[in-house]
Write a protein that holds these residues in place. Structure first.
Motif, PDB file in Angstrom:
ATOM      1  N   THR A 149     -51.020   0.863  36.727  1.00  0.00           N
ATOM      2  CA  THR A 149     -49.702   0.653  36.144  1.00  0.00           C
ATOM      3  C   THR A 149     -49.641  -0.738  35.516  1.00  0.00           C
ATOM      4  OG1 THR A 149     -48.859  -0.349  38.166  1.00  0.00           O
ATOM      5  CG2 THR A 149     -48.597   2.039  37.953  1.00  0.00           C
ATOM      6  N   GLU A 151     -47.566  -3.004  36.123  1.00  0.00           N
ATOM      7  CA  GLU A 151     -47.324  -3.993  37.174  1.00  0.00           C
ATOM      8  C   GLU A 151     -48.631  -4.468  37.805  1.00  0.00           C
ATOM      9  OE1 GLU A 151     -44.295  -2.955  40.019  1.00  0.00           O
ATOM     10  OE2 GLU A 151     -45.089  -4.356  41.489  1.00  0.00           O
ATOM     11  N   LYS A 155     -50.373  -8.262  37.642  1.00  0.00           N
ATOM     12  CA  LYS A 155     -50.795  -9.030  38.821  1.00  0.00           C
ATOM     13  C   LYS A 155     -52.266  -9.432  38.729  1.00  0.00           C
ATOM     14  CE  LYS A 155     -47.424  -7.165  42.135  1.00  0.00           C
ATOM     15  NZ  LYS A 155     -47.215  -6.057  43.099  1.00  0.00           N
ATOM     16  N   SER A 183     -39.662  -4.847  29.526  1.00  0.00           N
ATOM     17  CA  SER A 183     -40.265  -4.230  30.708  1.00  0.00           C
ATOM     18  C   SER A 183     -41.022  -5.268  31.538  1.00  0.00           C
ATOM     19  CB  SER A 183     -41.221  -3.112  30.289  1.00  0.00           C
ATOM     20  OG  SER A 183     -40.499  -2.063  29.694  1.00  0.00           O
ATOM     21  N   SER A 185     -40.335  -8.361  31.721  1.00  0.00           N
ATOM     22  CA  SER A 185     -39.297  -9.170  32.338  1.00  0.00           C
ATOM     23  C   SER A 185     -38.810  -8.500  33.634  1.00  0.00           C
ATOM     24  CB  SER A 185     -38.146  -9.315  31.349  1.00  0.00           C
ATOM     25  OG  SER A 185     -37.346 -10.404  31.693  1.00  0.00           O
ATOM     26  N   ARG A 186     -38.611  -7.189  33.578  1.00  0.00           N
ATOM     27  CA  ARG A 186     -38.166  -6.461  34.771  1.00  0.00           C
ATOM     28  C   ARG A 186     -39.219  -6.482  35.873  1.00  0.00           C
ATOM     29  NH1 ARG A 186     -36.749  -2.574  30.813  1.00  0.00           N
ATOM     30  NH2 ARG A 186     -34.752  -3.305  30.085  1.00  0.00           N
ATOM     31  N   ILE A 187     -40.490  -6.325  35.467  1.00  0.00           N
ATOM     32  CA  ILE A 187     -41.577  -6.367  36.455  1.00  0.00           C
ATOM     33  C   ILE A 187     -41.620  -7.734  37.135  1.00  0.00           C
ATOM     34  CG2 ILE A 187     -44.106  -6.457  36.645  1.00  0.00           C
ATOM     35  CD1 ILE A 187     -44.154  -4.161  34.530  1.00  0.00           C
ATOM     36  N   ARG A 188     -41.464  -8.785  36.336  1.00  0.00           N
ATOM     37  CA  ARG A 188     -41.490 -10.141  36.893  1.00  0.00           C
ATOM     38  C   ARG A 188     -40.331 -10.360  37.862  1.00  0.00           C
ATOM     39  NH1 ARG A 188     -43.594 -14.471  34.558  1.00  0.00           N
ATOM     40  NH2 ARG A 188     -41.616 -15.466  34.021  1.00  0.00           N
ATOM     41  N   LYS A 189     -39.184  -9.846  37.492  1.00  0.00           N
ATOM     42  CA  LYS A 189     -38.012  -9.980  38.356  1.00  0.00           C
ATOM     43  C   LYS A 189     -38.251  -9.286  39.704  1.00  0.00           C
ATOM     44  CE  LYS A 189     -33.008  -9.198  38.139  1.00  0.00           C
ATOM     45  NZ  LYS A 189     -31.957  -8.476  37.389  1.00  0.00           N
ATOM     46  N   LYS A 190     -38.823  -8.088  39.593  1.00  0.00           N
ATOM     47  CA  LYS A 190     -39.111  -7.291  40.789  1.00  0.00           C
ATOM     48  C   LYS A 190     -40.114  -8.005  41.707  1.00  0.00           C
ATOM     49  CE  LYS A 190     -41.238  -2.807  41.694  1.00  0.00           C
ATOM     50  NZ  LYS A 190     -42.107  -1.855  40.964  1.00  0.00           N
ATOM     51  N   ILE A 191     -41.109  -8.641  41.110  1.00  0.00           N
ATOM     52  CA  ILE A 191     -42.152  -9.300  41.896  1.00  0.00           C
ATOM     53  C   ILE A 191     -41.621 -10.500  42.676  1.00  0.00           C
ATOM     54  CG2 ILE A 191     -44.270 -10.681  41.710  1.00  0.00           C
ATOM     55  CD1 ILE A 191     -45.199  -8.735  39.535  1.00  0.00           C
ATOM     56  N   LYS A 193     -38.776 -11.056  43.851  1.00  0.00           N
ATOM     57  CA  LYS A 193     -37.895 -10.640  44.951  1.00  0.00           C
ATOM     58  C   LYS A 193     -38.628 -10.568  46.288  1.00  0.00           C
ATOM     59  CE  LYS A 193     -34.424  -7.856  42.660  1.00  0.00           C
ATOM     60  NZ  LYS A 193     -34.247  -6.455  42.321  1.00  0.00           N
TER      61      LYS A 193
END
Lengths: 193, 193
Positions: A149, A151, A155, A183, A185-191, A193
DNA sequence: TTCATTACTTACCATAGGTCAATTTTTATA
DNA sequence: TATAAAAATTGACCTATGGTAAGTAATGAA
């Protein structure tokens, strides 16, 4: 033995050990050039005339897709750099190259490279080894695209190049990962957390 | 000049023109082998010992991802075939190779190949040209994955290999496209409409 | 030819990622 | 250092593809 020679030897050593004299012959053909931040090195639909090795800095290989750039490679210190497809075929391609920071590169011209390949046994071998290592790199990129993926790929990229965030605009990292900037940006935000 | 020599010349001609004698020397090193339908040629975590050229038939290069196979290359007549990564490094890789039909291949062993690369000027050049063409192929696969939807990639594959549906199981085509078999089925349904 | 197995399809709902528009943050330059 | 421009983020909504489960079709071995 000069600094450039030693550096070239270190770049090739993982693939192929040759006497230092061989690397010296090669290094002597290399010239040095510095590009400004965001400078385009090769433009779309032109023919690549040089093979580069990045000494200090970073740069990307791009193509334009509809209304946005797509990055097919992010290159850093000691990486080969340039539009090899165009270099090898000596035909124009849609690919273009840009550096992300002020970047110092070594380069060898196409004619010098061919002369090396044709007129020295080691040159021919270096050419093969270099092409093989480029193939291996592309195959691993393909496998990552097919099996992971965005994400996970992000990483992995971070672990390989921990300072990439400070050096390369996120929008280009996103396009390299095959996703858009929002997208990523959203992955980075999720990480975080 | 025998059939094999002429065929080898035709395969390399788009990349590199050499006197027929060169291709004859190369062709003489090639042996012929036939595999049954669905036969595994190289197993995962083994080392590739041969470089193949497909004469008649088709085959795929795979890796196992969790609970399903992922195809990273579909190969047909006149294509190079094998786990080049393992061949070049002479180390085991997770990649495995299978043929889809009864398939006749030419092959050269690793040691014969290295002998050719090391002890003949043309051999060294053929090695470089072959690696370069593999790189170009992998780069175009990467670009397709980054820039096109699965549906477009499927249509492109069909136009390049019109009989692929009759020759290669759809589930492998799907994994090559980076999607699962059900998604390919939906895409196919949508297209016929 | 039959039967078991494998391949393919369909339908359902879930999710990763895309699109667009607005906002905030960063960067470049006057 | 002020300002404009570019980059990054966010939110709302949308679409392509994934996962599961079931059914149907094709294939291969007995």
């Amino acid at each position: 033995m000069n600094k450039k020679t030693i550096q070239i030897k270190e770049i090739f050593d993982p693939y192929y050990s040759a006497p230092i004299e061989v690397w010296d012959t090669f290094a002597k053909r290399l010239k040095t050039v510095t590009f400004n931040k965001n400078e385009e090195i090769k433009f779309p639909n032109t023919t690549e005339k040089k093979l580069y090795i990045i000494n200090k800095g970073s740069a990307g290989i791009f193509l334009w897709k509809e209304n946005h750039p797509v990055c097919i490679d992010l290159c850093f210190e000691n990486d080969f750099f340039g539009d090899y497809l165009s270099l090898l075929t000596q035909k124009p391609t849609p690919l273009y190259t840009v550096c992300f920071e002020e970047t110092e590169m070594f380069y060898i011209t196409f004619s010098d490279l061919m002369d090396l390949f044709e007129n020295s046994k080691f040159g021919a071998k270096i050419g093969r080894i270099a092409a093989e290592s480029l193939f291996v790199h592309k195959q691993s990129q393909q496998i990552e695209l097919l099996t992971q993926t965005a994400e996970k790929r992000y990483k992995q990229l971070l672990s390989k190049q921990p300072h990439i965030i400070q050096r390369v605009p996120l929008k280009y990292i996103a396009s390299y990962l095959g996703i858009n900037a929002e997208s990523l940006s959203r992955i980075r935000k999720k990480i975080v957390k």
